[in-house]
Design a protein around this motif. Sequence first.
Motif: not given
Length: 297
Positions: A137-161
Amino acid sequence: MSTSTLGRVVLSKFLGNKSNFKYNQVTKNVRLFSAVADNFEFIKLSKTGEQQNIGLIQLNRPKALNALNNGLMEEVGKALEKLDSDSSVGAIVITGNEKAFAAGADIKEMANNTFAQCVGGNFLESWTKVSSTRKPLIAAVNGYALGGGCELAMMCDIIYAGESAKFGQPEILIGIIPGAGGTQRLIRSVGKSKAMEIVLTGNQVNAQDAEKMGLVSKVFPADKLLGETVKLAEKIASNSQITNAIAKECVNVALESTLKEGLRFEKRMFHACFATKDQKEGMAAFVEKRKAKFTNE
């Protein structure tokens, strides 16, 4: 940003100028699921990649900067269950839009909760479906990843930003703490000092600093982010799904056990690989100098 996300009282502190870049939706080679059950309200579910073997979940509450309400997270859970059981899908990408991956949990929705309601209703339980997904599971993060958004991204296996991405745990500024893994996963990525600073100040971290501290794997121009994330997903999906699942489980066990126990588990899982047809095919292909044709068996 509305009061349903982080609240007007902290708006100016959390959010700076709006992003003005164009967002690459990677619409080429994307095919939406046609089943009626996939008519979601808060997300978009599709398949992408040259072989249509990458599941793509796009958070879709743009007016609320993808605030994570209960309905959205329930839909994410249902989508992940569907993709996890789809044998044609080898990896999954979660993304948002050009302004926000997700600017936080829906504060308006939870503001009047009581302790009894949270405990009795098992509040945030649906979020665990993200971290229990078997496929990469990979998170592709553009813009804001705050609070629960940051937590959701961290639940993924890899984060690209994307270059303009912003990460943070600002819950402390509205009288609460992270509740979906922020205090637990963050320290495993960035260490105690950085995690404490982020959690106790509520300050945002830009994409470049997030990469330096190990929270993010790679940073790309915003309009290239989703395409690069899909490329990574396709590379991972070309492996045996069985081996991917075993490798993912071993890495996760390393976060939750001692080195001795982790090494014991890894060795047993290594042994288990030799019970699969994909191990025989992979090694035969290597010896014969050809590309392996995995059957996920």
